[in-house]
Scaffold this motif. Sequence first.
Motif, PDB file in Angstrom:
ATOM      1  N   PRO A  25       0.828  -1.203   0.000  1.00  0.00           N
ATOM      2  CA  PRO A  25       0.000   0.000   0.000  1.00  0.00           C
ATOM      3  C   PRO A  25       0.871   1.265   0.000  1.00  0.00           C
ATOM      4  CG  PRO A  25       0.095  -0.931   2.214  1.00  0.00           C
ATOM      5  CD  PRO A  25       0.771  -1.909   1.316  1.00  0.00           C
ATOM      6  N   LYS A  26       0.266   2.390  -0.427  1.00  0.00           N
ATOM      7  CA  LYS A  26       1.010   3.656  -0.410  1.00  0.00           C
ATOM      8  C   LYS A  26       1.216   4.103   1.028  1.00  0.00           C
ATOM      9  CE  LYS A  26       0.383   5.736  -4.844  1.00  0.00           C
ATOM     10  NZ  LYS A  26      -0.662   6.273  -5.688  1.00  0.00           N
ATOM     11  N   PRO A  27       2.430   4.584   1.341  1.00  0.00           N
ATOM     12  CA  PRO A  27       2.656   5.090   2.696  1.00  0.00           C
ATOM     13  C   PRO A  27       1.787   6.322   2.985  1.00  0.00           C
ATOM     14  CG  PRO A  27       4.745   4.848   1.489  1.00  0.00           C
ATOM     15  CD  PRO A  27       3.639   4.676   0.488  1.00  0.00           C
ATOM     16  N   ASP A  28       1.499   6.536   4.239  1.00  0.00           N
ATOM     17  CA  ASP A  28       0.771   7.743   4.675  1.00  0.00           C
ATOM     18  C   ASP A  28       1.782   8.726   5.254  1.00  0.00           C
ATOM     19  OD1 ASP A  28      -0.843   9.697   5.710  1.00  0.00           O
ATOM     20  OD2 ASP A  28      -1.925   8.387   7.118  1.00  0.00           O
ATOM     21  N   HIS A  29       1.896   9.889   4.612  1.00  0.00           N
ATOM     22  CA  HIS A  29       2.815  10.932   5.096  1.00  0.00           C
ATOM     23  C   HIS A  29       2.047  12.082   5.735  1.00  0.00           C
ATOM     24  CE1 HIS A  29       4.595   8.984   1.479  1.00  0.00           C
ATOM     25  NE2 HIS A  29       5.702   8.971   2.181  1.00  0.00           N
ATOM     26  N   GLY A  30       0.761  11.866   6.019  1.00  0.00           N
ATOM     27  CA  GLY A  30      -0.039  12.927   6.629  1.00  0.00           C
ATOM     28  C   GLY A  30      -0.663  13.869   5.622  1.00  0.00           C
ATOM     29  N   GLU A  31      -0.640  13.481   4.344  1.00  0.00           N
ATOM     30  CA  GLU A  31      -1.166  14.346   3.279  1.00  0.00           C
ATOM     31  C   GLU A  31      -2.579  14.844   3.595  1.00  0.00           C
ATOM     32  OE1 GLU A  31       0.477  11.505   2.749  1.00  0.00           O
ATOM     33  OE2 GLU A  31       1.826  11.692   1.038  1.00  0.00           O
ATOM     34  N   THR A  32      -3.442  13.934   4.071  1.00  0.00           N
ATOM     35  CA  THR A  32      -4.840  14.337   4.306  1.00  0.00           C
ATOM     36  C   THR A  32      -5.149  14.494   5.793  1.00  0.00           C
ATOM     37  OG1 THR A  32      -5.561  12.032   4.388  1.00  0.00           O
ATOM     38  CG2 THR A  32      -5.632  13.118   2.239  1.00  0.00           C
ATOM     39  N   PRO A  62       5.069   6.964   8.041  1.00  0.00           N
ATOM     40  CA  PRO A  62       5.783   8.234   8.240  1.00  0.00           C
ATOM     41  C   PRO A  62       4.932   9.285   8.962  1.00  0.00           C
ATOM     42  CG  PRO A  62       6.220   7.388   6.038  1.00  0.00           C
ATOM     43  CD  PRO A  62       5.219   6.452   6.653  1.00  0.00           C
ATOM     44  N   ALA A  63       3.637   9.326   8.667  1.00  0.00           N
ATOM     45  CA  ALA A  63       2.752  10.322   9.294  1.00  0.00           C
ATOM     46  C   ALA A  63       2.782  10.234  10.817  1.00  0.00           C
ATOM     47  CB  ALA A  63       1.314  10.120   8.814  1.00  0.00           C
ATOM     48  N   GLU A  64       3.059   9.047  11.335  1.00  0.00           N
ATOM     49  CA  GLU A  64       3.025   8.867  12.790  1.00  0.00           C
ATOM     50  C   GLU A  64       4.231   9.478  13.488  1.00  0.00           C
ATOM     51  OE1 GLU A  64       2.092   4.437  12.200  1.00  0.00           O
ATOM     52  OE2 GLU A  64       0.939   4.945  13.995  1.00  0.00           O
ATOM     53  N   LEU A  65       5.221   9.898  12.688  1.00  0.00           N
ATOM     54  CA  LEU A  65       6.415  10.529  13.277  1.00  0.00           C
ATOM     55  C   LEU A  65       6.479  12.032  13.024  1.00  0.00           C
ATOM     56  CD1 LEU A  65       7.252   7.394  12.495  1.00  0.00           C
ATOM     57  CD2 LEU A  65       9.424   8.169  13.396  1.00  0.00           C
ATOM     58  N   ALA A  66       5.564  12.542  12.180  1.00  0.00           N
ATOM     59  CA  ALA A  66       5.628  13.961  11.783  1.00  0.00           C
ATOM     60  C   ALA A  66       5.641  14.892  13.002  1.00  0.00           C
ATOM     61  CB  ALA A  66       4.451  14.297  10.877  1.00  0.00           C
ATOM     62  N   SER A  67       4.783  14.600  13.970  1.00  0.00           N
ATOM     63  CA  SER A  67       4.658  15.505  15.113  1.00  0.00           C
ATOM     64  C   SER A  67       5.904  15.496  15.988  1.00  0.00           C
ATOM     65  CB  SER A  67       3.428  15.144  15.949  1.00  0.00           C
ATOM     66  OG  SER A  67       3.581  13.849  16.491  1.00  0.00           O
ATOM     67  N   ILE A  68       6.735  14.451  15.881  1.00  0.00           N
ATOM     68  CA  ILE A  68       7.976  14.413  16.670  1.00  0.00           C
ATOM     69  C   ILE A  68       8.978  15.415  16.091  1.00  0.00           C
ATOM     70  CG2 ILE A  68       9.829  12.975  17.576  1.00  0.00           C
ATOM     71  CD1 ILE A  68       8.027  10.538  17.168  1.00  0.00           C
ATOM     72  N   TYR A  69       9.070  15.455  14.759  1.00  0.00           N
ATOM     73  CA  TYR A  69       9.948  16.448  14.118  1.00  0.00           C
ATOM     74  C   TYR A  69       9.473  17.864  14.452  1.00  0.00           C
ATOM     75  CZ  TYR A  69      12.059  12.607  11.499  1.00  0.00           C
ATOM     76  OH  TYR A  69      12.730  11.450  11.166  1.00  0.00           O
ATOM     77  N   VAL A  70       8.155  18.054  14.423  1.00  0.00           N
ATOM     78  CA  VAL A  70       7.597  19.376  14.752  1.00  0.00           C
ATOM     79  C   VAL A  70       7.946  19.740  16.192  1.00  0.00           C
ATOM     80  CG1 VAL A  70       5.449  20.672  15.099  1.00  0.00           C
ATOM     81  CG2 VAL A  70       5.743  19.261  13.046  1.00  0.00           C
ATOM     82  N   GLN A  71       7.746  18.815  17.095  1.00  0.00           N
ATOM     83  CA  GLN A  71       8.029  19.073  18.515  1.00  0.00           C
ATOM     84  C   GLN A  71       9.476  19.501  18.727  1.00  0.00           C
ATOM     85  OE1 GLN A  71       6.387  19.402  21.215  1.00  0.00           O
ATOM     86  NE2 GLN A  71       7.956  19.178  22.805  1.00  0.00           N
ATOM     87  N   LEU A  72      10.401  18.783  18.064  1.00  0.00           N
ATOM     88  CA  LEU A  72      11.823  19.096  18.266  1.00  0.00           C
ATOM     89  C   LEU A  72      12.201  20.431  17.619  1.00  0.00           C
ATOM     90  CD1 LEU A  72      13.323  15.515  17.852  1.00  0.00           C
ATOM     91  CD2 LEU A  72      13.145  16.853  19.968  1.00  0.00           C
TER      92      LEU A  72
END
Length: 292
Positions: A30-37, A260-270
């Motif tokens: 399946p296509k990865p989810d990067h938080g696009e939607t 990948p979407a599940e890690l986006a908020s960690i980059y934002v936090q840092l």
Amino acid sequence: MTVDPTTTYPKPPFDKQTQPFPGLAGQMHPKPDHGETSYVGSGRLTGRKALITGGDSGMGRAAAIAFAREGADVAINYLPDEEADAREVIALIEKEGRKGVALPGDLRDETFCETLIEDTVAALGGIDTLVNNAGRQQQAQSITDISSEDFDATMKTNIYAMFWLTKAALKHMKPGSVIIQTTSEQAYDPSANLVDYAITKAAGMNFTKSMAKQLGPKGIRVNGVAPGPIWTPLQVSGGATMEKLQGFGGDTPMGRPGQPAELASIYVQLADPKASYANGQVYGAAGGGGQP
Ligand code: NAD
Ligand code: MG
């Protein structure tokens, strides 16, 4: 609202699939989810100027989308073969009304790394956020299967580029700037078939900690993110055996790989200036294993 994390995303078994390195997210199934939607911003990075390497796909793309939705202008680096993935990311950044800058090129070259920083500064009017995220992972069952060329390519991509880009970026970074490395659970618990790669992830973790001490007094924070098994092109383009891929993430307590979407908020936090005491830290997301 509660969401069960064990059923939110695809589970193994996955279809057999392989792509030539570096692979495209757009051709995975399946296509990865990067938080696009799904990623919703709240102004946490308003006015920031970020460069994300490997920003076309995987964790880099998830961070790029999230940074733009948090109000940052974002430049992404990737390999020329990844133009199709990169175009989608640039369009998503621009849709947020932010500047999206595409800067393709090979990070194994010191001169290119220096040019990349200068081009970012020229396009965004500065740089205050550097995400050293690009990576090369090619599994090999035996050390005798790793040629010197392979070893060199992994070291150059994962260690030298981080060193060259950080040095070049520091010429422009003011207090309040941040540097983030994508490390890995492999830094602490290396797999038998990822010898060269795991060395580099330990190096990224260690670099994070020494540089945090060196730059803390200058007001520049340096942190890392340590993912577990995440569904990205890196895994389907030589990073994992077909057997591992078909059962990918099934051995974690979540019973599935991360997206990948599940890690986006960690980059934002840092990157968030409000996380002003996070320095020299490595935040993990490995579904129950891993040791950041
Ligand atoms: P990905 O394939 O989406 O991203 C890796 C990116 O590295 C590619 O998109 C490519 O643009 C870039 N890259 C590779 N060689 C390059 C070169 N010579 N020059 C310029 N760019 C180059 O996969 P990903 O899993 O999102 O990888 C991002 C980071 O996450 C890597 O550092 C990887 O080591 C790390 N990581 C991944 C996992 C995982 O399970 N997927 C786990 C732990 C850590
Ligand atoms: Mg890619």
